[in-house]
Design an enzyme around this catalytic site. Sequence first.
Site, PDB file in Angstrom:
ATOM      1  N   SER A  11      30.638  40.760  41.624  1.00 41.23           N
ATOM      2  CA  SER A  11      30.025  40.467  42.924  1.00 41.23           C
ATOM      3  C   SER A  11      28.953  41.473  43.314  1.00 41.23           C
ATOM      4  CB  SER A  11      31.095  40.416  44.022  1.00 41.23           C
ATOM      5  OG  SER A  11      31.774  41.654  44.102  1.00 41.23           O
ATOM      6  N   SER A 136      35.453  52.735  32.575  1.00 41.85           N
ATOM      7  CA  SER A 136      36.163  53.895  33.092  1.00 41.85           C
ATOM      8  C   SER A 136      35.203  54.633  34.027  1.00 41.85           C
ATOM      9  CB  SER A 136      36.632  54.783  31.945  1.00 41.85           C
ATOM     10  OG  SER A 136      37.328  55.909  32.414  1.00 41.85           O
ATOM     11  N   TYR A 150      42.353  58.365  41.660  1.00 38.16           N
ATOM     12  CA  TYR A 150      41.374  57.574  40.916  1.00 38.16           C
ATOM     13  C   TYR A 150      41.302  58.058  39.469  1.00 38.16           C
ATOM     14  CZ  TYR A 150      36.783  55.663  39.617  1.00 38.16           C
ATOM     15  OH  TYR A 150      35.751  55.013  38.983  1.00 38.16           O
ATOM     16  N   SER A 153      44.193  56.870  37.444  1.00 39.24           N
ATOM     17  CA  SER A 153      44.075  55.467  37.025  1.00 39.24           C
ATOM     18  C   SER A 153      43.126  55.317  35.839  1.00 39.24           C
ATOM     19  CB  SER A 153      43.620  54.596  38.200  1.00 39.24           C
ATOM     20  OG  SER A 153      42.258  54.816  38.542  1.00 39.24           O
ATOM     21  N   LYS A 154      42.019  56.063  35.861  1.00 37.80           N
ATOM     22  CA  LYS A 154      41.055  55.953  34.770  1.00 37.80           C
ATOM     23  C   LYS A 154      41.550  56.660  33.504  1.00 37.80           C
ATOM     24  CE  LYS A 154      37.992  53.420  36.824  1.00 37.80           C
ATOM     25  NZ  LYS A 154      37.812  52.013  36.379  1.00 37.80           N
ATOM     26  N   PHE A 183      25.715  56.458  39.529  1.00 39.84           N
ATOM     27  CA  PHE A 183      24.594  55.527  39.499  1.00 39.84           C
ATOM     28  C   PHE A 183      24.391  54.926  40.884  1.00 39.84           C
ATOM     29  CE2 PHE A 183      25.440  56.035  35.071  1.00 39.84           C
ATOM     30  CZ  PHE A 183      24.193  55.878  34.466  1.00 39.84           C
ATOM     31  N   THR A 185      24.593  52.505  42.886  1.00 41.82           N
ATOM     32  CA  THR A 185      25.214  51.247  43.271  1.00 41.82           C
ATOM     33  C   THR A 185      25.913  51.471  44.616  1.00 41.82           C
ATOM     34  OG1 THR A 185      27.347  51.730  42.226  1.00 41.82           O
ATOM     35  CG2 THR A 185      25.631  50.771  40.827  1.00 41.82           C
TER      36      THR A 185
END
Length: 285
Positions: A11, A136, A150, A153-154, A183, A185
């Site tokens: 999305s 990842s 986080y 989890s990665k 990046f 985003t």
Amino acid sequence: MASVWFITGASNGLGLILALHALKCGHNVIAAMRNPTRSADAAKSIEAAGGKVFQLDVSRPQGEIFKAIETAEAIYGRIDVLVNNAGYSVLGPAETFSEREITQQFQTNVFGPIYLIQAVLPGMRSRRSGTIVNLSSVAGQDGTPTCSLYAASKFSLEGFSEGLSKEVSEFGISTLIVEPGAFRTNFLHAMEANENGIPEAYQGTAVDQAFGRFKAAAGKQKGDPVKAVERMFEAIVGEGQGGPLKGKILRLVLGKDAYGRITAKIEKQQSDMEAAREVTFSTDL
């Protein structure tokens, strides 16, 4: 021959850019989104480019994920490339994460990708070909303050990917872990602060400072997401600048910042190994 791609988290961000890029290059794309209605602009752009929009919440139970993949495979008859891109980060001191936050972080970033991989493997194995790409992060190698959950989890996703790669390579299935740095985003904007907040004891500490850095960096990241997607795509399909890497590497690091952090982590790990060498060797019978 056009491949069939199934991309989660399509999305926005890298997922959306990758879906559009793969379509532009002549591939078939099934773009999975948790809520296509809420992401109407992205859905329309993918459909206009010839892709299929697919509703999927990767945090759903295993059985639902399996049924979803059965439906998705029926669209083109197969899935050649699975890209586990969907994910998010919740920030905060390690001691304050709630049970809900811990569960949801792992359900989305770890369990969902595992279920999706399990669902596509039988088809890939029967065809003796396929590619599994797990997004990842630099945090999958280098945990930092506020990012312990986080990073956990990665790290978990990377550990699963390592074992997986050694299990399925003999079936012609390749595995690629992608470790992006920062990046430009919406990732930082979408980061969630933990619901319990920062205890007073952490004010002015590394945790507090990290929150400040994330806020300051949002919208100013040096990484170009379009270039990141191009290099990733090339490494997957074996074309262009990243093409020679296809099938030869397990991890693809993207961004100078990620390269620097991971290099420093490896050097520290090697230093620890050497410092403890005698102690390590002293434990054999």
